[in-house]
Design an enzyme around this catalytic site. Structure first.
Site, PDB file in Angstrom:
ATOM      1  CB  CYS B  29      -0.933  -0.016   1.200  1.00  0.00           C
ATOM      2  SG  CYS B  29      -1.873   1.511   1.395  1.00  0.00           S
ATOM      3  CB  CYS B  32      -0.209   2.574   3.854  1.00  0.00           C
ATOM      4  SG  CYS B  32      -1.802   1.838   3.518  1.00  0.00           S
TER       5      CYS B  32
END
Ligand SMILES: Cc1cc2nc3c(=O)[nH]c(=O)nc-3n(C[C@H](O)[C@H](O)[C@H](O)COP(=O)(O)OP(=O)(O)OC[C@H]3O[C@@H](n4cnc5c(N)ncnc54)[C@H](O)[C@@H]3O)c2cc1C
Lengths: 315, 105
Positions: B29, B32
């Protein structure tokens, strides 16, 4: 003395990074502002097979990481900030961010695009609860689960193929009776035994409490609706939405010329209606929105910015 | 930020008294990873009022789903072991996380 940059670039996607590389290499003081991850949309995809020169290990994040390195190598600075307001009518342009305010002789606007939503009941509530717009972010939650991919373009079909590495079954739900994706991508999808298709179908509603538990499909030819519920053992499933994009140009409304959909109108030299302000990448009216065209725009914009500065700031 | 995993989540979050902020993230991710420095900055500001922890969901998929996290990035606040607030995806920005923290402490 306050710092006035030669070029400030809004957005560190492929367009902004290419502009940054060219500007910094042209010895202009260059700042790139990015609100989220560097790399923009392409940093969320696992495979970029169609960018010239990237064939092996051509993941989005690794391609972008090389662009960032190259940019910094030539002396561009990348900072994290979200631009909220722009004042572009004076000779020195002012960009107001969440954290700081920036001044520039020229501005390259490269804010790209963000995923278009389905705009159906339940979608907002279920985002991050089974509804996703980013396969690399969320694919591994759906290991051995079922997944629906909504859309029929390049992104939808490529991400569906990627998702088969995790999900036990992937169903592409498309509102037409044939895919829009490039033929080579289609072929891969048709050959993949984990991929199924639902043609002439849209989503009417997404249901669930806390997690996605059901979805109502509508057949556009017959008008019939059909409810699909999660397998009892799984309790949930994934809905990945790739139904197009909207330009992130809202803060420029009334300032820079755009078409009805919000894409900037520029000439071939990336010039907007304001001298010294250029637009590059997916945010522009154009026929192909890809990395290869985004980086091209960025390069042209920065060369034009350099010319503009030479003509307007040097005696 | 304390890194928790599926073994330590219960002790550090579910059985903890007071406020705990959990940053759910994963290896794949990118958003993230871009967000995490912001969360770390917020920890400097609010760390004495809220405990900050991060969970890599790649190794804790079932746990994340049990916590009703099925999309990243997600930042949740727990109070006495119960989830009381959350921001996810596009909403998970520095400003929104800060506003969420201020709402509770
Ligand atoms: C799933 C997926 C798969 C794709 N696959 C391919 C592929 O295989 N090959 C290919 O060529 N293309 C592919 N594309 C398309 C490609 O990603 C885009 O064409 C390209 O990223 C456009 O670059 P850009 O720099 O114009 O915009 P973006 O990549 O959208 O970058 C814009 C950046 O600007 C930032 N930004 C926006 N507003 C602000 C603000 N106000 N302040 C600060 N920062 C801001 C954004 O956060 C973003 O990082 C894919 C796209 C997706 C979504």
């Amino acid at each position: 003395m306050e710092n006035i940059y030669d070029v400030v670039i809004i957005g560190a996607g492929p367009a902004g990074l290419s502009a940054g590389l060219y500007s910094a290499r042209g010895k202009m003081s260059t700042l790139i502002l990015e609100k989220s991850k560097t790399g923009g949309q392409i940093a969320t995809t696992e495979e970029v097979a169609n960018y010239p020169g990237s064939i092996e290990h051509a993941s989005g994040p690794s391609l972008v990481a090389r662009m960032v390195d190259q940019c910094k190598e030539f002396g561009a600075t990348i900072e994290k900030d979200t631009i909220k307001e722009v004042k572009l009518d004076e000779k020195i342009k002012v960009l107001v961010g969440e954290k700081n305010t920036y001044k520039a002789r020229s501005v390259i606007v490269a804010p790209g695009a963000s995923p278009r939503l389905l705009d159906v009941p339940g979608e907002k509530e279920m985002t991050g609860k089974g509804v996703s717009y980013c396969a690399t972010c969320d694919a591994d939650f759906f290991t051995d689960f079922e997944v629906f991919v909504i859309g029929g373009g390049d992104s939808a079909v490529e991400e569906a193929i990627f998702l088969t590495r995790f999900a036990r079954k992937v169903t592409i739900v498309h509102r037409r009776d044939e895919l829009k994706a490039a033929k080579s991508i289609q072929e891969k999808a048709f050959k993949n035994s984990k991929i199924d298709f639902m043609w002439n179908t849209t989503i009417q509603e997404i249901k669930g409490e806390g997690l996605v538990e059901g979805v109502v499909f509508k057949n556009l030819q017959t008008g019939e609706t059909q409810e699909y519920m999660a397998n009892e053992e799984d309790g949930t499933f994934g809905i990945f939405v790739f139904v197009g994009y909207i330009p992130q140009t809202q803060i420029f409304k009334g300032i820079l010329d755009m078409d009805e959909a919000g894409y900037f109108i520029t000439d071939d030299n990336m010039k907007t209606n304001i001298p010294g302000v250029f637009a590059a990448g997916d945010c522009r009216v154009k026929s192909l929105r890809q990395v290869v065209t985004a980086v091209s725009d960025g390069a042209i914009a920065s060369v034009q910015a350099e010319k503009y500065i030479e003509n307007n700031f040097h005696e | 930020m304390i890194a928790v995993d599926k073994e330590t989540f219960e002790a550090e979050v579910l059985n903890a008294d007071g406020y705990v902020l959990v940053d759910f993230w994963s290896d794949g991710c990118e958003p993230c990873k871009a967000l995490m420095p912001d969360v770390e900055e917020l920890e400097k500001q609010f760390g004495n009022q809220i405990k900050f922890v991060k969970l890599n969901t790649t190794q804790a998929r079932r746990l994340a789903i049990k916590e009703k996290v099925l999309g990243l990035p997600t930042i949740s606040i727990y109070k006495d072991g119960n989830k009381i607030d959350e921001v996810t995806k596009e909403e998970a920005t520095r400003d929104n996380i800060e506003a969420m923290i201020k709402k509770h402490v």
